[in-house]
Design an enzyme around this catalytic site. Structure first.
Site, PDB file in Angstrom:
ATOM      1  N   GLY A  14      -1.106 -10.437   3.693  1.00 52.07           N
ATOM      2  CA  GLY A  14      -2.300 -11.130   2.984  1.00 52.07           C
ATOM      3  C   GLY A  14      -1.822 -11.982   1.715  1.00 52.07           C
ATOM      4  O   GLY A  14      -2.337 -12.195   0.751  1.00 52.07           O
ATOM      5  N   ALA A  15      -0.639 -12.889   1.939  1.00 47.02           N
ATOM      6  CA  ALA A  15      -0.066 -13.546   0.978  1.00 47.02           C
ATOM      7  C   ALA A  15      -0.481 -15.335   0.714  1.00 47.02           C
ATOM      8  O   ALA A  15      -0.147 -15.742  -0.099  1.00 47.02           O
ATOM      9  CB  ALA A  15       1.381 -13.562   1.198  1.00 47.02           C
ATOM     10  N   VAL A  65      -2.648  -7.712  10.599  1.00 43.76           N
ATOM     11  CA  VAL A  65      -2.273  -6.201  10.641  1.00 43.76           C
ATOM     12  C   VAL A  65      -2.956  -5.210  11.437  1.00 43.76           C
ATOM     13  O   VAL A  65      -2.647  -3.962  11.606  1.00 43.76           O
ATOM     14  CB  VAL A  65      -2.375  -5.662   9.014  1.00 43.76           C
ATOM     15  N   ASN A  91      -0.157  -5.761   0.943  1.00 40.71           N
ATOM     16  CA  ASN A  91      -1.140  -6.367  -0.111  1.00 40.71           C
ATOM     17  C   ASN A  91      -2.745  -6.696   0.899  1.00 40.71           C
ATOM     18  O   ASN A  91      -3.807  -6.741   0.266  1.00 40.71           O
ATOM     19  CB  ASN A  91      -0.728  -7.802  -0.780  1.00 40.71           C
ATOM     20  N   SER A 148      -6.228   0.450  -5.136  1.00 41.23           N
ATOM     21  CA  SER A 148      -7.396   0.299  -6.214  1.00 41.23           C
ATOM     22  C   SER A 148      -7.885   1.660  -6.935  1.00 41.23           C
ATOM     23  O   SER A 148      -7.873   2.807  -6.523  1.00 41.23           O
ATOM     24  CB  SER A 148      -8.574  -0.260  -5.508  1.00 41.23           C
ATOM     25  N   TYR A 164     -14.841   1.029   1.398  1.00 40.58           N
ATOM     26  CA  TYR A 164     -13.684   0.920   0.795  1.00 40.58           C
ATOM     27  C   TYR A 164     -12.868   1.816   0.115  1.00 40.58           C
ATOM     28  O   TYR A 164     -11.818   2.032  -0.019  1.00 40.58           O
ATOM     29  CB  TYR A 164     -14.105  -0.475  -0.068  1.00 40.58           C
ATOM     30  N   LYS A 168      -9.074   3.413   0.102  1.00 43.91           N
ATOM     31  CA  LYS A 168      -7.754   3.575  -0.889  1.00 43.91           C
ATOM     32  C   LYS A 168      -7.579   5.043  -1.383  1.00 43.91           C
ATOM     33  O   LYS A 168      -6.245   4.977  -1.504  1.00 43.91           O
ATOM     34  CB  LYS A 168      -8.537   2.671  -2.259  1.00 43.91           C
TER      35      LYS A 168
END
Length: 241
Positions: A14-15, A65, A91, A148, A164, A168
């Site tokens: 995710g760069a 991914v 990421n 996060s 979400y 995490k």
């Protein structure tokens, strides 16, 4: 595209934008060759050009991914291009839809939950396991999972997001499992919290810059060999879980 053997290689998933691009720039600034993992070909090449314009040795890697085939092909690309991997920064992540109570726990849309877990957890496992053979070839390999503090069961920060936030929490738990499994190897794995960063991910409402958010990832990516393992950190130090 031959690489100098003593140049360290980092893959950032995710760069192509936001924190991922900031991490890629920061790693490049300290001498890493950066593999830009991104699923969108146009954005990926734009990111590579931005990095090269900043003096970073970078190359693009097609990487979705959620796809076994894509991840396997990405590992093959890195093996062919660099021969090993020194740093993996997981990421890539999504927040998931919020409309219509999709992440209200009382009306949770299980398709949203599945999609968020597929990227934020299963995607990390998929990429990590595909890259581990390359990481084992490095002298001081490091894995950084971008998490996060919304995933902290102690802090319970941020809005109610029942897809979400638990993604995490699970990512942190998976990170601890990897650290236990790899305890007798030179692969050091940790989770990082970038803080509330102004990117399109937060609707640009965050209080921190992508560069500030990237700093903890760089620290964990360059830990000494006696550094912490299986922890969850932000700029201030360890985060309560």
């Amino acid at each position: 595209m031959g690489r100098v053997n003593d140049t360290k290689i980092a893959l950032v998933t995710g760069a192509n934008k936001g924190i991922g691009l900031a991490i890629a720039l920061a790693l490049g600034a300290i001498g890493f060759t950066v593999a830009v993992g991104a699923r969108d070909g146009t954005r990926r090449e734009e990111a590579v050009e931005r990095l090269r314009a900043a003096g970073v040795d970078a190359f693009g890697v097609a990487l979705e991914v959620t796809s076994d085939d894509s991840v396997a092909a990405a590992a093959a690309t890195i093996e062919r291009t660099a021969g090993r991997l020194d740093v993996l920064v997981n990421n890539a992540g999504i927040s998931g839809r919020l409309d219509g109570g999709a992440q209200d726990p009382t009306t949770l849309d299980l398709d949203v939950l599945r999609a968020v877990l597929d990227t934020n957890v299963f995607g990390v496992v998929r990429v990590t396991n595909a890259m581990l053979p390359l990481l084992h070839r490095a002298g001081s390999p490091r894995i950084v999972n971008m998490s996060s503090n919304m995933g902290s069961l102690t802090l319970r920060t941020g809005p109610v997001m029942a897809a979400y936030a638990p993604s995490k929490s699970m990512l942190n738990s998976v990170t601890a499992q990897y650290a236990r499994r790899l305890a007798d190897t030179n692969v050091i794995v940790n989770a990082a919290c970038p803080g509330y960063v102004a990117t399109d991910f937060t609707g640009f409402s965050g209080t921190r810059t992508p560069e500030q958010g990237a700093a903890i990832a760089i620290r964990l990516a360059t830990l000494p060999d006696n550094g912490p393992r299986g922890g969850f950190f932000d700029d201030e130090g360890a985060i309560p879980w």
